[in-house]
Design a protein around this motif. Structure first.
Motif, PDB file in Angstrom:
ATOM      1  N   SER A  44       7.196  18.588  -0.558  1.00  0.00           N
ATOM      2  CA  SER A  44       6.377  18.843  -1.740  1.00  0.00           C
ATOM      3  C   SER A  44       6.897  20.050  -2.513  1.00  0.00           C
ATOM      4  CB  SER A  44       4.923  19.062  -1.324  1.00  0.00           C
ATOM      5  OG  SER A  44       4.097  19.282  -2.441  1.00  0.00           O
ATOM      6  N   GLU A  45       7.322  21.073  -1.794  1.00  0.00           N
ATOM      7  CA  GLU A  45       7.847  22.281  -2.425  1.00  0.00           C
ATOM      8  C   GLU A  45       9.154  21.998  -3.168  1.00  0.00           C
ATOM      9  OE1 GLU A  45       8.252  26.898  -2.009  1.00  0.00           O
ATOM     10  OE2 GLU A  45       6.555  25.587  -1.729  1.00  0.00           O
ATOM     11  N   ASP A  77      -1.469  11.043  -5.039  1.00  0.00           N
ATOM     12  CA  ASP A  77      -1.085  11.602  -6.341  1.00  0.00           C
ATOM     13  C   ASP A  77      -1.901  10.986  -7.480  1.00  0.00           C
ATOM     14  OD1 ASP A  77       0.445  13.305  -7.938  1.00  0.00           O
ATOM     15  OD2 ASP A  77       1.933  11.759  -8.346  1.00  0.00           O
ATOM     16  N   GLY A  83       8.004  17.846  -5.257  1.00  0.00           N
ATOM     17  CA  GLY A  83       6.724  17.424  -5.794  1.00  0.00           C
ATOM     18  C   GLY A  83       5.876  16.669  -4.791  1.00  0.00           C
ATOM     19  N   PRO A  84       4.557  16.494  -5.082  1.00  0.00           N
ATOM     20  CA  PRO A  84       3.616  15.895  -4.131  1.00  0.00           C
ATOM     21  C   PRO A  84       3.967  14.482  -3.694  1.00  0.00           C
ATOM     22  CG  PRO A  84       2.445  16.977  -5.933  1.00  0.00           C
ATOM     23  CD  PRO A  84       3.893  16.969  -6.309  1.00  0.00           C
ATOM     24  N   THR A  85       4.438  13.655  -4.615  1.00  0.00           N
ATOM     25  CA  THR A  85       4.781  12.279  -4.239  1.00  0.00           C
ATOM     26  C   THR A  85       5.870  12.255  -3.174  1.00  0.00           C
ATOM     27  OG1 THR A  85       4.193  11.468  -6.437  1.00  0.00           O
ATOM     28  CG2 THR A  85       5.573  10.039  -5.082  1.00  0.00           C
TER      29      THR A  85
END
Length: 409
Positions: free
Chosen positions: A41-42, A383, A45-47
């Motif tokens: 995620s870092e 998401d 991104g969250p997906t």
């Protein structure tokens, strides 16, 4: 050696060795898994957090294919060593990817990291090879339980691993994967040196008296599953249980990250919640194994279905309540344990021993690919619609399994 040692002695020795390596391997897997979603995620991104979990799960599934092939021809030892070696390689590639901030390499490393999970999962079947019919579930569950110590300690090592390795130039989040590489390497060396005589080869020799007999193919393994009611239910049980567990668990750290924002606090909260979940997965497995032998495979499978559904209901309504989320993750782990122990035992005893390794390997491939798909979709669902929607969908997924377990033909 096979001729001079009784089967019971070989089984006790095999169990002792498997228990030891499961502790070490569980430490390595949990150390990396606990922060894998956060790292992805870092970086992307969250997906990508869901995709990271899927990469590890599908890695476990696909690496099980060559590992199983090695087992079919050479026994458990070469297959388990190969899978742990893949885990070492993957851990080091993840560290390199973090250093270079290169997302494609992160996913390649995470894929190979899944090899260690494949080794841990395949080890449970090695516990059944020489077990008598009255103790199969208990012996399998003992190996599953052995993962508890390493798996519970692993997530809580993340802050410590970062503190130890960062002064030496390791980037943030890389430390846990360095610890994983060391753990997997140790497990591989121990199994390579000490898993002799091989339990699967011994079991085959006791049945067919000729280890040169042609190894069963994947096609024959699929046929064995298709023609056996027990094998079909066993495969379905471990697959559905793993799908629900991976789908919800893989996105739980990201959900926590939505309301805990400071890096150190986030690692501690995630470590605590995931430790509770992993404790549920492994700590009660001897009780689950005893219940499976005492009350039967199907009642324990149905118990697992109820626990998984309850866990999804609690996680979906937890919001930013860490206590309720922790309870949900604990129940999710126990439900998974019921499906994994009872389903794996039912599968193993529903096919001939000469077909066993191929059928078990195919089952883990099906389980892994299904769970990887769920993990990938989990990131998209969270998401777009949120963690609560993911929990509802996961709960619905157990309904067909309940119907199948209630059927007798």
């Amino acid at each position: 050696m096979i001729d001079t040692l009784p089967v019971a002695t070989l089984q006790r020795r095999t169990l002792g060795l498997l228990v030891s390596t499961q502790i070490v391997g569980g430490l390595g897997v949990a150390s990396g898994v606990s922060i894998g979603a956060l790292l992805a995620s870092e970086m992307a991104g969250p997906t990508a957090a869901g995709l990271s979990g899927s990469a590890a799960v599908i890695g476990a599934a696909l690496i099980a294919i060559p590992a199983t092939r090695l087992m079919r021809t050479g026994g458990r030892r070469p297959g388990l060593v190969f899978a742990y070696a893949a885990g070492v390689t993957g851990s080091l590639l993840v560290v390199t990817a973090v250093q270079l901030q290169w997302v494609p390499l992160l996913f390649v490393g995470t894929f190979l990291f899944g090899g260690a999970s494949a080794a841990n999962l395949q080890s449970r079947y090695a516990a059944v090879d020489l077990a008598d019919s009255d103790h199969r579930a208990r012996h399998l569950s003992l190996v599953v339980w052995a993962t508890t110590l390493g798996a519970v300690v692993g997530p809580n090592l993340a802050p410590f691993a970062d503190r130890v390795t960062m002064p030496w130039g390791a980037p943030e989040y890389a430390g846990p994967y360095l610890f994983s590489a060391l753990a997997f390497g140790l497990a591989a060396v121990v199994l390579f040196g000490l898993l002799r005589p091989d339990p699967l080869l011994t079991a085959r020799l006791l049945v067919v008296s000729d280890l040169s007999e042609k190894s069963p193919s994947w096609k024959s393994a699929f046929s064995a599953i298709r023609t056996s009611v027990g094998a079909r239910l066993g495969v379905s049980t471990v697959a559905v249980g793993h799908v629900v567990m991976v789908g919800v668990m893989s996105m739980t750290p990201v959900h926590i990250g939505g309301y805990v924002h400071e890096h150190g606090d986030l690692l501690r909260v995630v470590g605590l919640v995931i430790s509770i979940h992993i404790t549920g997965m492994y700590a009660l497995s001897p009780v689950v194994g005893w219940a499976t032998d005492r009350f039967g495979r199907r009642p324990v499978i149905l118990t697992g279905v109820v626990l998984l559904a309850l866990a999804c209901a609690l996680s979906g309504t937890a919001g930013d309540g860490t206590v309720q989320l922790s309870v949900a993750m604990g129940l999710l782990g126990v439900g998974w344990s019921c499906t994994m122990v009872a389903g794996s035992t039912l599968l193993s005893e529903s096919v001939p021993v000469v077909q066993r390794s191929g059928v078990q390997g195919l089952s883990d491939v099906i389980m892994g690919v299904s769970a990887a798909t769920a993990g990938a979709l989990a990131g998209v669902v969270v998401d777009l619609f949120g963690f609560a929607t993911l929990s509802v969908l996961a709960g619905v997924a157990v309904v067909p399994l309940a119907a199948l377990a209630l059927r007798r033909s």
